[in-house]
Write a protein that holds these residues in place. Structure first.
Motif, short mmCIF file in Angstrom:
data_model
loop_
_atom_site.label_atom_id
_atom_site.label_comp_id
_atom_site.label_asym_id
_atom_site.label_seq_id
_atom_site.Cartn_x
_atom_site.Cartn_y
_atom_site.Cartn_z
N ASP A 1 0.83 -1.20 0.00
CA ASP A 1 0.00 0.00 0.00
C ASP A 1 0.87 1.25 0.00
N ILE A 2 0.52 2.21 -0.86
CA ILE A 2 1.23 3.48 -0.96
C ILE A 2 0.21 4.59 -0.72
N LEU A 3 0.55 5.56 0.12
CA LEU A 3 -0.40 6.59 0.53
C LEU A 3 -0.12 7.90 -0.19
N LEU A 4 -1.18 8.48 -0.77
CA LEU A 4 -1.09 9.77 -1.46
C LEU A 4 -1.75 10.83 -0.61
N GLY A 5 -1.01 11.86 -0.24
CA GLY A 5 -1.63 12.91 0.56
C GLY A 5 -0.57 13.74 1.30
N ILE A 6 -1.07 14.55 2.18
CA ILE A 6 -2.36 14.50 2.87
C ILE A 6 -3.45 15.17 2.02
N TYR B 1 9.42 21.67 -12.42
CA TYR B 1 10.60 22.02 -11.63
C TYR B 1 10.21 22.36 -10.19
N PHE B 2 8.99 22.89 -10.01
CA PHE B 2 8.56 23.36 -8.69
C PHE B 2 7.71 22.33 -7.96
N SER B 3 7.54 21.14 -8.51
CA SER B 3 6.79 20.10 -7.81
C SER B 3 7.51 19.71 -6.52
N PRO B 4 6.77 19.50 -5.43
CA PRO B 4 7.42 19.12 -4.17
C PRO B 4 8.14 17.77 -4.29
N THR B 5 9.19 17.61 -3.50
CA THR B 5 10.01 16.40 -3.53
C THR B 5 9.49 15.39 -2.50
N HIS B 6 9.35 14.14 -2.93
CA HIS B 6 8.89 13.09 -2.04
C HIS B 6 10.02 12.64 -1.11
N ASP B 7 9.62 12.17 0.07
CA ASP B 7 10.55 11.50 0.96
C ASP B 7 10.53 10.01 0.58
N LEU C 1 3.33 9.54 -0.83
CA LEU C 1 3.56 10.44 -1.96
C LEU C 1 2.89 11.77 -1.71
N LEU C 2 3.52 12.86 -2.15
CA LEU C 2 2.93 14.20 -2.03
C LEU C 2 2.02 14.51 -3.21
N TRP C 3 2.34 13.95 -4.37
CA TRP C 3 1.51 14.11 -5.56
C TRP C 3 1.62 12.83 -6.38
N LEU C 4 0.70 12.63 -7.32
CA LEU C 4 0.61 11.36 -8.04
C LEU C 4 1.68 11.29 -9.13
N LEU D 1 5.72 6.36 -7.51
CA LEU D 1 4.74 5.35 -7.11
C LEU D 1 5.32 3.95 -7.31
N ILE D 2 5.95 3.73 -8.46
CA ILE D 2 6.55 2.43 -8.76
C ILE D 2 7.73 2.16 -7.83
N GLU D 3 8.56 3.17 -7.64
CA GLU D 3 9.77 3.00 -6.83
C GLU D 3 9.43 2.71 -5.37
#
Length: 238
Positions: free
Chosen positions: A86-91, A167-173, A179-182, A187-189
């Motif tokens: 399971d991978i969570l997208l949000g908040i 370029y300005f999309s937030p970076t995921h941890d 995930l912060l955005w889809l 998502l695959i990684e």
């Protein structure tokens, strides 16, 4: 000196302004993407689901090619969710229910995540078919467990796609399953699939929004009014 200090102040001001404009531009692009997605998907929900022939979807690339022709259209697939992925997208805010009120049983404007789970379709009773990522629905921040009945599932879902980054999309941890955005590559990684499968998925990612989920025990899932489309409507106040 005063001149250098003044110049440094101006450069700082302009750099901050540029970042602000860039972030604003990304939000505008994301807004129009949402509007178009809503318009396309509103038409999709009234369509008859297309039951994809397993004989024509034996490989990841075959299913990807077919789904690529069916964006924003409903399809039916049969197979198994892959446990522990399971991978969570949000908040994200809770979606609207059918009567356009906040999700029942929750506090005002509750926050949570959309749950994405890889789903392996069966090909002629073979469990090693291609994989799609299914947006199964929204869960509240405080909810730690949800439906784990994941075998022998028939799903009806809308074929969708990821958001377009900039370029300005937030970076995921990447150390978490959130995930912060889809973002399809992220998502695959973030999945726990083996590296060989991940490499194959990178060139043929398939993402769908769940409409209906039926299993052998006829259990209902415990996600709130779940599709991404509902969340978009809620965000845009349409």
């Amino acid at each position: 000196s005063y001149i250098m200090s003044n110049l440094g102040g101006k450069l700082f001001f302009f750099s901050v302004s540029a970042v602000g404009v860039g972030l604003g531009s990304w939000q505008v692009q994301r807004y129009y993407w949402k509007v178009q997605t809503i318009e396309d998907s509103n038409q999709s929900y009234s369509a008859i689901p297309i039951e994809l022939s397993y004989n024509n979807n034996k490989t990841q690339q075959e299913l990807y090619n077919n789904c690529n022709q069916l964006k924003q259209k409903p399809i039916k697939l049969y197979g198994n969710y892959i446990e522990g992925n399971d991978i969570l997208l949000g908040i994200r805010s809770a979606p609207l229910t059918a009567n356009r009120k906040a999700a029942q049983g929750m506090v005002v404007n509750p926050q949570g995540y959309y749950v994405y789970t890889p789903f392996r379709i069966k090909v002629n009773d073979n469990d090693q078919g291609p994989i799609v990522f299914v947006n199964r629905g929204w869960v509240a921040l405080k909810q730690k467990q949800w439906n784990t009945e994941k075998q022998n599932i028939e799903i009806t879902a809308i074929v969708t796609e990821g958001e377009k980054g900039s370029y300005f999309s937030p970076t995921h941890d990447m150390s978490t399953n959130k995930l912060l955005w889809l973002d399809p590559p992220a998502l695959i990684e973030k999945s726990k699939l083996n590296n060989e499968i991940k490499e194959e998925l990178k060139s043929s990612p398939i993402i769908v929004d769940l409409v209906e989920e039926v299993n052998n025990n006829n259990n209902n899932n415990n996600y709130e009014d779940y599709s991404m489309i509902t969340e978009l409507l809620n965000t845009l106040k349409i």
